[in-house]
Write a protein that holds these residues in place. Structure first.
Motif, PDB file in Angstrom:
ATOM      1  N   MET A 172       0.841  -1.179   0.000  1.00  0.00           N
ATOM      2  CA  MET A 172       0.000   0.000   0.000  1.00  0.00           C
ATOM      3  C   MET A 172       0.885   1.240   0.000  1.00  0.00           C
ATOM      4  O   MET A 172       1.358   1.652   1.034  1.00  0.00           O
ATOM      5  CB  MET A 172      -0.881   0.027   1.248  1.00  0.00           C
ATOM      6  CG  MET A 172      -1.745  -1.162   1.457  1.00  0.00           C
ATOM      7  SD  MET A 172      -3.204  -0.979   0.470  1.00  0.00           S
ATOM      8  CE  MET A 172      -4.002  -2.486   0.885  1.00  0.00           C
ATOM      9  N   ALA A 173       1.090   1.812  -1.164  1.00  0.00           N
ATOM     10  CA  ALA A 173       2.003   2.929  -1.217  1.00  0.00           C
ATOM     11  C   ALA A 173       1.406   4.196  -1.794  1.00  0.00           C
ATOM     12  O   ALA A 173       1.936   5.262  -1.564  1.00  0.00           O
ATOM     13  CB  ALA A 173       3.230   2.531  -2.022  1.00  0.00           C
ATOM     14  N   GLU A 174       0.364   4.079  -2.546  1.00  0.00           N
ATOM     15  CA  GLU A 174      -0.174   5.234  -3.258  1.00  0.00           C
ATOM     16  C   GLU A 174      -1.404   5.815  -2.555  1.00  0.00           C
ATOM     17  O   GLU A 174      -2.466   5.214  -2.555  1.00  0.00           O
ATOM     18  CB  GLU A 174      -0.574   4.831  -4.682  1.00  0.00           C
ATOM     19  CG  GLU A 174       0.564   4.278  -5.501  1.00  0.00           C
ATOM     20  CD  GLU A 174       1.575   5.331  -5.885  1.00  0.00           C
ATOM     21  OE1 GLU A 174       1.195   6.511  -6.030  1.00  0.00           O
ATOM     22  OE2 GLU A 174       2.744   4.977  -6.023  1.00  0.00           O
ATOM     23  N   PRO A 175      -1.282   7.006  -1.945  1.00  0.00           N
ATOM     24  CA  PRO A 175      -2.459   7.602  -1.296  1.00  0.00           C
ATOM     25  C   PRO A 175      -3.347   8.327  -2.309  1.00  0.00           C
ATOM     26  O   PRO A 175      -2.864   8.929  -3.264  1.00  0.00           O
ATOM     27  CB  PRO A 175      -1.849   8.594  -0.309  1.00  0.00           C
ATOM     28  CG  PRO A 175      -0.540   8.978  -0.931  1.00  0.00           C
ATOM     29  CD  PRO A 175      -0.071   7.763  -1.698  1.00  0.00           C
ATOM     30  N   LEU A 176      -4.628   8.225  -2.104  1.00  0.00           N
ATOM     31  CA  LEU A 176      -5.620   8.959  -2.879  1.00  0.00           C
ATOM     32  C   LEU A 176      -6.389   9.798  -1.873  1.00  0.00           C
ATOM     33  O   LEU A 176      -6.962   9.259  -0.924  1.00  0.00           O
ATOM     34  CB  LEU A 176      -6.566   7.992  -3.597  1.00  0.00           C
ATOM     35  CG  LEU A 176      -7.839   8.600  -4.187  1.00  0.00           C
ATOM     36  CD1 LEU A 176      -7.499   9.504  -5.361  1.00  0.00           C
ATOM     37  CD2 LEU A 176      -8.797   7.520  -4.606  1.00  0.00           C
ATOM     38  N   THR A 177      -6.381  11.117  -2.057  1.00  0.00           N
ATOM     39  CA  THR A 177      -7.095  12.000  -1.144  1.00  0.00           C
ATOM     40  C   THR A 177      -8.027  12.886  -1.948  1.00  0.00           C
ATOM     41  O   THR A 177      -7.612  13.497  -2.940  1.00  0.00           O
ATOM     42  CB  THR A 177      -6.109  12.866  -0.333  1.00  0.00           C
ATOM     43  OG1 THR A 177      -5.229  12.000   0.390  1.00  0.00           O
ATOM     44  CG2 THR A 177      -6.842  13.752   0.649  1.00  0.00           C
ATOM     45  N   VAL A 178      -9.281  12.927  -1.520  1.00  0.00           N
ATOM     46  CA  VAL A 178     -10.293  13.753  -2.172  1.00  0.00           C
ATOM     47  C   VAL A 178     -10.963  14.600  -1.096  1.00  0.00           C
ATOM     48  O   VAL A 178     -11.434  14.067  -0.091  1.00  0.00           O
ATOM     49  CB  VAL A 178     -11.358  12.886  -2.892  1.00  0.00           C
ATOM     50  CG1 VAL A 178     -12.410  13.766  -3.546  1.00  0.00           C
ATOM     51  CG2 VAL A 178     -10.713  11.965  -3.904  1.00  0.00           C
ATOM     52  N   SER A 179     -11.012  15.911  -1.325  1.00  0.00           N
ATOM     53  CA  SER A 179     -11.686  16.824  -0.409  1.00  0.00           C
ATOM     54  C   SER A 179     -12.935  17.355  -1.099  1.00  0.00           C
ATOM     55  O   SER A 179     -12.875  17.812  -2.242  1.00  0.00           O
ATOM     56  CB  SER A 179     -10.753  17.981  -0.041  1.00  0.00           C
ATOM     57  OG  SER A 179     -11.401  18.861   0.845  1.00  0.00           O
TER      58      SER A 179
END
Length: 103
Positions: free
Chosen positions: A1-8
């Motif tokens: 698990m290395a790729e963060p996805l962030t949605v605001s």
């Protein structure tokens, strides 16, 4: 698990109303997208949802935080799931906005 996805996702509902809508809408979204994603764990702690999901044989874990003026979704993605992050961002933003629209 290395790729963060962030949605605001901004809103003007206040934390309590946004939390109410997200909680009720999450169940509907979970059923609507069951053919693509399975939520294996879901735990609410105050204004934070902690979840584990599976898609394409891959697992991901994430947080959904409800604030006074926004909802922030952050998911740790495997390399394979990260390849779909752009499409996922659009879907998360669209569905989240629909849940938080003034009615």
């Amino acid at each position: 698990m290395a790729e963060p996805l962030t949605v605001s996702i901004p809103h003007r509902l206040g934390r309590d109303e946004a939390l109410r809508r997200i909680k009720s809408g999450f169940a509907g979204a979970r059923a609507h997208f069951a053919h693509l994603i399975t939520i294996s764990e879901e735990s609410w702690q105050d204004n934070r949802l902690i979840f584990h999901a599976r898609a394409l044989g891959q697992s991901a874990r994430g947080l959904l935080d409800v604030y006074e003026d926004s909802v922030v979704v952050s998911v740790e993605l495997s390399w394979l799931l990260a390849q779909f992050a752009h499409a996922a961002t659009k879907v998360i933003r669209r569905e989240g906005t629909l849940m938080l629209e003034k009615k």
